[in-house]
Scaffold this motif. Structure first.
Motif, short mmCIF file in Angstrom:
data_model
loop_
_atom_site.label_atom_id
_atom_site.label_comp_id
_atom_site.label_asym_id
_atom_site.label_seq_id
_atom_site.Cartn_x
_atom_site.Cartn_y
_atom_site.Cartn_z
N TYR B 111 83.31 83.09 -26.55
CA TYR B 111 83.81 84.69 -27.02
C TYR B 111 83.61 84.97 -28.75
O TYR B 111 83.20 85.97 -29.07
CB TYR B 111 84.89 85.16 -26.23
N GLN B 112 84.48 84.15 -29.28
CA GLN B 112 84.89 84.09 -30.71
C GLN B 112 83.47 84.08 -31.45
O GLN B 112 83.47 84.70 -32.42
CB GLN B 112 85.83 83.06 -31.04
N ILE B 113 82.60 83.28 -31.07
CA ILE B 113 81.34 83.05 -31.82
C ILE B 113 80.50 84.25 -31.47
O ILE B 113 79.78 84.94 -32.29
CB ILE B 113 80.61 81.84 -31.33
N SER B 114 80.45 84.73 -30.21
CA SER B 114 79.66 85.76 -29.80
C SER B 114 80.06 87.15 -30.74
O SER B 114 79.28 87.98 -31.01
CB SER B 114 79.76 86.21 -28.21
N GLU B 115 81.40 87.32 -30.69
CA GLU B 115 81.81 88.43 -31.34
C GLU B 115 80.97 88.57 -32.89
O GLU B 115 80.96 89.78 -33.24
CB GLU B 115 83.40 88.24 -31.72
N GLN B 126 75.20 89.45 -23.72
CA GLN B 126 74.30 88.19 -23.12
C GLN B 126 73.61 87.59 -24.20
O GLN B 126 73.49 86.15 -24.27
CB GLN B 126 73.41 88.83 -22.19
N ALA B 127 73.03 88.33 -24.95
CA ALA B 127 72.00 87.61 -26.20
C ALA B 127 73.04 86.70 -27.07
O ALA B 127 72.80 85.82 -27.51
CB ALA B 127 71.25 88.50 -27.14
N ALA B 128 74.29 87.35 -27.23
CA ALA B 128 75.32 86.75 -28.25
C ALA B 128 75.74 85.43 -27.51
O ALA B 128 75.81 84.40 -28.37
CB ALA B 128 76.24 87.70 -28.47
N ARG B 129 75.87 85.62 -26.18
CA ARG B 129 76.34 84.20 -25.76
C ARG B 129 75.24 83.14 -25.75
O ARG B 129 75.57 81.94 -25.93
CB ARG B 129 76.84 84.51 -24.03
N LYS B 130 74.05 83.61 -25.70
CA LYS B 130 72.88 82.65 -25.55
C LYS B 130 72.91 82.02 -26.90
O LYS B 130 72.57 80.90 -26.82
CB LYS B 130 71.73 83.50 -25.11
N ARG B 131 72.91 82.69 -27.84
CA ARG B 131 72.81 82.31 -29.18
C ARG B 131 74.06 81.47 -29.50
O ARG B 131 74.07 80.44 -30.22
CB ARG B 131 72.94 83.45 -30.22
N ALA B 132 75.37 81.79 -28.95
CA ALA B 132 76.56 80.93 -29.06
C ALA B 132 76.33 79.62 -28.65
O ALA B 132 76.60 78.59 -29.43
CB ALA B 132 77.54 81.59 -28.58
N GLY B 149 82.49 77.97 -22.59
CA GLY B 149 83.62 78.54 -22.01
C GLY B 149 85.00 78.03 -22.23
O GLY B 149 86.12 78.50 -21.77
N ASP B 150 85.11 76.99 -23.07
CA ASP B 150 86.47 76.44 -23.25
C ASP B 150 87.18 77.24 -24.26
O ASP B 150 86.76 77.84 -25.05
CB ASP B 150 86.37 75.00 -23.82
N TYR B 151 88.59 76.98 -24.19
CA TYR B 151 89.34 77.56 -25.00
C TYR B 151 89.78 76.58 -26.25
O TYR B 151 89.65 75.52 -25.89
CB TYR B 151 90.81 77.83 -24.35
N PRO B 152 90.20 77.07 -27.40
CA PRO B 152 90.32 75.94 -28.64
C PRO B 152 91.35 74.93 -28.31
O PRO B 152 90.99 73.82 -28.52
CB PRO B 152 90.83 76.67 -29.47
N HIS B 153 92.35 75.28 -27.30
CA HIS B 153 93.28 73.87 -27.13
C HIS B 153 92.51 72.93 -26.33
O HIS B 153 93.02 71.78 -26.04
CB HIS B 153 94.55 74.49 -26.42
#
Lengths: 339, 319
Positions: B111-115, B126-132, B149-153
């Motif tokens: 999510y953070q990279i997609s943002e 969708q495109a952002a997630r693929k690129r992530a 789909g992992d959280y930082p921790h």
């Protein structure tokens, strides 16, 4: 009389499910410096804390010179406190901000006086404190100051003065220079080396930085996930490291010389460190080891002597004469990066 | 000058504090050319991080910034918020020392990279997630499809720093500012991160400003080096030149003080630099290193040396 300042036998320290230290045996001969090297979470600081009995070990023994102090209670421990001192990494956190430097450095002596164990030559505590400060390169006037008025390097000198004022036979130095700047680090390392040579105490130097110990340590012990993987004389560990993890550690630290550094190929181990709650079966390093074989995944390697000076290694792939794979020859430099 | 992506001229930063003004950076000038790795080296308090943060307006309001920072012809000092916002993340990206505090713990790394991609490049979710996922692969994260789909921790320190790098290069920035990118990591992890940075730089041709106190990291990655001391640049040189023939006594001191495996067999002593780094209310018209300097001469305490032929020193080494 034993020839060792410290003997650890099968030391185990568990915190609930966390197996921080899991069977460490180590001896420090009187007057010598042993470096305990490992990365975050390897358990090296926990070993240090067991030795000074800030922690009571789960299993195993801690022997100082002739005394087994593993399970002594506070009162029984008191006479032994002066024999072993510790210097911590963070000099700001380990000096009481409400006390003056003089009170901090003199405190071990006041405690000894209360027990009637203060040596005659230290009866005059202020002058003993002044001597101790001078010995670590500080002016005696610093005694009137507060720790917060001092720089990081000066504070670490205060910690060293406090640690050495009771003339301990063993000093545990837990990353004493890691929080300091390079130029200050050098002067503290030099100071420790000089004091050790002049006063002759034994020292366990705990660090993550192999390069910092090369000119200080007589022996080096390498720790990984709660266990020692290799130990031996400094020249052997730096010259003919046998364990793949030791080899990787040596190759990973960048050398401050561009031509040399760019020609080197660090061994890349992968980022995922296993957890000390559920350490891998067999050899604990096998999940990151570039040369692991099937046996490594199931059979725990025993530590055995492979060379002079008591050079020991716990690895299935090392032969009895110390020969074996060198992972530095087969380093993969892609770093897992798609190119 | 062609190919100069980032040009810093006479940059000064002063902080207002309870004890009066504090000069953190004093008339620093730097250039970064296309695809170059410039390392800024110095010890705590020398002003290297403040310099880096001032480049894209990240300093708090207690800081007064003077001088000029030109990024590809656009002036960043005094630029309005909108301009800065469009530049941060797209033209200039940062990698900080501590990935855990720079990542948001309540969002997945994907999510953070997609943002970043959705905000700057207007990509669909969708495109952002693929690129992530592609970006995570690029920085060497295994099974990226799952890790996205992992959280930082859920990630190790090294993995988190790789995620930070993926975020930073997401919009193909012109300049990547890496502030102590490996300092919080163990050496075996650090080696992997340095490798990623090297590979990305070769692949994407991004210019990098590398802030570090570690001369080993400089030797590994840098093309050119600027050495800072007490808010000023005291020496700049090509990396091999700097290590082989340091001109400023402070540079020479730092090189001698760094322990390195294989150099200190036996009883060899490390070089010490006596004294302390000064904390400066105001920059004096003198060399700030003079009172610690083994080569100091009379003029050093009465007149500030200017940077000439790569060194700001009245009595440089080897002359």
């Amino acid at each position: 009389m034993t020839e060792y300042a410290l003997e650890l036998e099968n030391l185990v320290m568990h915190f609930g499910p966390v197996r921080a230290v899991d069977g460490v045996s180590l001896r420090i001969p009187k007057g010598s410096v042993v470096a305990l090297v490992g990365e975050s979470g390897s358990g090296k600081s926990t070993v240090g804390r067991c030795i000074v009995r800030l922690l009571e070990p789960t299993e195993g023994t801690v022997r100082l010179a002739d005394a087994d102090i593993t399970h002594l209670n506070r009162r029984k421990l008191r006479p032994h406190r002066r024999d072993v001192s510790i210097v911590f990494q963070d000099p700001a956190g380990s000096l009481d901000p409400r006390l003056s430097v003089g009170d901090i450095v003199g405190e071990p002596l006041r405690l000894m006086r209360r027990r009637g164990a203060l040596p005659a030559e230290q009866r005059n505590i202020p002058s003993a404190v002044a001597d101790a400060l001078r010995r670590v390169g500080l002016r005696p006037e610093v005694a009137q100051r507060s720790p917060h008025e001092l720089s990081g390097g000066q504070r670490q000198r205060v910690s060293i003065a406090r640690a050495l004022i009771s003339s301990p036979r063993l000093l545990v130095a837990d990353e004493p220079t890691s929080a300091l700047d390079v130029s200050v680090q050098a002067s503290v390392l030099n100071l420790l080396a000089d004091l050790q040579r002049d006063l002759g105490f034994a020292c366990l130097f705990i660090t993550h930085d192999l390069s910092a110990v090369e000119y200080l340590a007589d022996e080096v012990a390498v720790m990984y996930l709660g266990q020692l993987v290799e130990q031996g004389p400094r020249e052997r560990i730096f010259g003919v490291p046998a364990h793949p993890y030791t080899q990787a550690l040596l190759s990973a630290a960048p050398v401050p010389d561009p031509s040399t550094q760019r020609a080197r190929r660090p061994v890349l181990l992968g980022d995922d460190l296993p957890s000390a709650i559920d350490p891998p079966p067999g050899c604990r390093f096998h999940t990151r080891c570039p040369v692991a074989i099937d046996k490594c995944r199931t059979v725990v390697p025993e530590s055995r002597v492979i060379g002079e000076g008591g050079h020991q290694v716990a690895c299935h792939l090392v032969n009895d004469d110390g020969t074996g794979p060198d992972v530095r020859d087969q380093a993969d430099t892609t770093g897992g990066v798609a190119r | 000058m062609t190919g100069s992506v980032l040009e810093v001229k006479d940059l000064s930063v002063t902080f207002r504090t309870e004890d009066g003004p504090l000069s953190a950076v004093d008339r620093v000038s730097l250039q970064v050319t296309d695809g170059e790795v410039l390392a800024i080296v110095g010890e705590s308090g020398c002003g290297k991080s403040v310099t880096a943060m001032s480049l894209a307006g990240l300093l708090p309001r207690t800081a007064t910034v003077e001088g000029s920072v030109m990024l590809d012809g656009v002036e960043l000092i005094g630029a309005d918020k909108r301009t800065l916002r469009s530049i941060r993340g797209r033209e200039v990206a940062y990698i900080f020392q501590e990935p855990m505090t720079s990542l948001n713990p309540v969002f997945t790394v994907g999510y953070q990279i997609s943002e970043v991609l959705r905000v700057h490049n207007g990509l669909s979710r969708q495109a952002a997630r693929k690129r992530a996922v592609e970006l995570l692969k690029l920085v060497g994260i295994p099974s990226a499809e799952r890790r996205v789909g992992d959280y930082p921790h859920q990630l190790s320190g090294g993995m988190r720093q790789r995620v930070m790098i993926a975020m930073a290069v997401a919009c193909d920035p012109k300049v990547l500012i890496a502030d102590e990118p490996t300092t919080a990591l163990d050496v075996t992890i650090q080696a992997g991160i340095l490798d990623v940075l090297r590979a990305l730089r070769e692949r994407l041709g991004t210019s990098v400003v590398l802030i570090t106190h570690d001369l080993g990291v400089v030797a590994d990655l840098a093309d050119r080096v600027a050495v800072m001391y007490a808010g000023r640049v005291v020496e700049t040189a090509e990396v091999h030149e700097l290590f082989a023939r340091p001109q400023h006594p402070y540079t020479a001191g730092l090189l001698g003080a760094s322990p390195s495996a294989g150099r200190h067999a036996g009883t060899h002593r490390l070089n010490e630099i006596p004294g302390l780094v000064p904390v400066l209310a105001q920059q004096p018209d003198a060399c700030t290193f003079a009172d610690r300097c083994p080569r100091a001469i009379d003029i050093c305490t009465t007149k500030q040396p200017v940077l000439a032929a790569g060194v700001a020193c009245w009595n440089p080494e080897g002359r």
